[in-house]
Design a protein around this motif. Structure first.
Motif, PDB file in Angstrom:
ATOM      1  N   THR A  62       0.822  -1.221   0.000  1.00 46.33           N
ATOM      2  CA  THR A  62       0.000   0.000   0.000  1.00 46.33           C
ATOM      3  C   THR A  62       0.854   1.268   0.000  1.00 46.33           C
ATOM      4  O   THR A  62       0.633   2.170  -0.797  1.00 46.33           O
ATOM      5  CB  THR A  62      -0.956   0.007   1.210  1.00 46.33           C
ATOM      6  N   GLN A  63       1.860   1.309   0.870  1.00 47.26           N
ATOM      7  CA  GLN A  63       2.716   2.507   0.940  1.00 47.26           C
ATOM      8  C   GLN A  63       3.915   2.426  -0.001  1.00 47.26           C
ATOM      9  O   GLN A  63       4.303   3.412  -0.616  1.00 47.26           O
ATOM     10  CB  GLN A  63       3.219   2.709   2.377  1.00 47.26           C
ATOM     11  N   GLY A  64       4.505   1.234  -0.087  1.00 46.28           N
ATOM     12  CA  GLY A  64       5.702   1.062  -0.913  1.00 46.28           C
ATOM     13  C   GLY A  64       5.414   0.859  -2.385  1.00 46.28           C
ATOM     14  O   GLY A  64       6.314   0.910  -3.217  1.00 46.28           O
ATOM     15  N   LYS A  65       4.145   0.586  -2.709  1.00 48.02           N
ATOM     16  CA  LYS A  65       3.708   0.413  -4.115  1.00 48.02           C
ATOM     17  C   LYS A  65       4.360  -0.771  -4.818  1.00 48.02           C
ATOM     18  O   LYS A  65       4.449  -0.816  -6.048  1.00 48.02           O
ATOM     19  CB  LYS A  65       3.973   1.679  -4.953  1.00 48.02           C
ATOM     20  N   ALA A  66       4.851  -1.746  -4.043  1.00 48.32           N
ATOM     21  CA  ALA A  66       5.494  -2.925  -4.649  1.00 48.32           C
ATOM     22  C   ALA A  66       4.456  -3.830  -5.294  1.00 48.32           C
ATOM     23  O   ALA A  66       3.276  -3.812  -4.929  1.00 48.32           O
ATOM     24  CB  ALA A  66       6.267  -3.700  -3.595  1.00 48.32           C
ATOM     25  N   ASP A  67       4.910  -4.629  -6.248  1.00 50.73           N
ATOM     26  CA  ASP A  67       4.031  -5.597  -6.926  1.00 50.73           C
ATOM     27  C   ASP A  67       4.125  -6.972  -6.277  1.00 50.73           C
ATOM     28  O   ASP A  67       3.220  -7.787  -6.405  1.00 50.73           O
ATOM     29  CB  ASP A  67       4.434  -5.704  -8.405  1.00 50.73           C
TER      30      ASP A  67
END
Length: 252
Positions: A217-222
């Motif tokens: 959510t915060q780090g935007k990782a996949d």
């Protein structure tokens, strides 16, 4: 939005899975083939196998272990460590790898990314970036040779160059967070994820279910990659996925 992936990582040295903190003080975590089979059964989305001493020792990845591991699993399988040519890539793909992870060799010869992508497809080429915060720069620096050598290269710029050369995915490890179990490096992950159009796998620091939620959510990782918490049975992949689903994050 693509469903988020949970990926266990097997750091392999001398034929055994090991895990340390900040890339040092390694301890044994088991047999790679057995662990891979367990993770396949437990619902891992993919598996990453890193021969962590291959680049330092200047030798090729352990083909036999890769073959045995591939024979035990049905999920996509990324192999990295000691890969310095498209011939090395071909050997590992023939041994059962689905994707190839390159790190040190790609820094030495960025054209290797382009050559690999053109021969085997971008989806096959994962560029692994080991990054550490550089206080004097105020941003992250890329390290090679299993975190031993500083390169003077900025992680953000290198990730963008790797994408431009044909990388299909970035495996981003925070050396500062590695093995600490204090959480992923959200600032690093977000900075890289937001600057690219290809998926970013966040690695380093997972210690709780909340850490996966934060990195998505915060780090935007996949994808979120972890080792210690899964190897030592501190939590299962299913528990992580159930927690994420309960919080509204789409997982596979």
């Amino acid at each position: 939005m693509l469903a988020k992936r949970i990926i266990p990582c097997l750091d392999v040295k001398d034929g055994r899975v090991v895990k340390g903190v900040n890339f040092v003080n390694l301890r044994d975590a088991g047999d790679p083939v057995e662990l891979a089979a367990v993770y396949d059964r437990e619902g891992a989305d993919e598996l990453v196998f890193l021969d962590i001493s291959a680049s330092v020792e200047g030798r090729a990845t352990m083909i036999e272990v890769v073959k045995k591991t591939a024979g035990e699993i049905t999920i996509p399988f990324t192999v990295g460590g000691g890969i310095s040519s498209t011939d090395d890539m071909k050997r590992l793909l023939r041994a059962g790898a689905d994707k190839i992870g390159i790190n040190t060799a790609a820094i030495k010869n960025p054209r290797l990314i382009e050559e690999g992508a053109s021969k085997f497809g971008s989806q096959c080429i994962v560029v692994a970036i080991d990054a550490k915060y550089n206080e004097s720069w105020g941003e992250w620096e890329v390290y090679t040779h299993g975190g031993r050598n500083a390169t003077g290269i900025k992680a953000l710029e290198w990730a963008q160059q790797a994408e431009a050369l044909g990388a299909g995915e970035i495996l981003l490890t925070s050396m500062d967070a590695d093995g600490t179990k204090d959480g992923f490096d959200l600032a690093l992950t977000k900075a890289v994820s937001e600057s690219l159009g290809i998926p970013v796998i966040a690695s380093g620091g997972a210690g709780s279910k909340e850490h996966f939620y934060d990195v998505f959510t915060q780090g935007k990782a996949d994808a979120g990659l972890a080792a210690t918490i899964f190897h030592y049975k501190e939590m299962t992949i299913q528990e992580v996925k159930d927690d994420l689903r309960g919080k509204g994050v789409e997982v596979r």
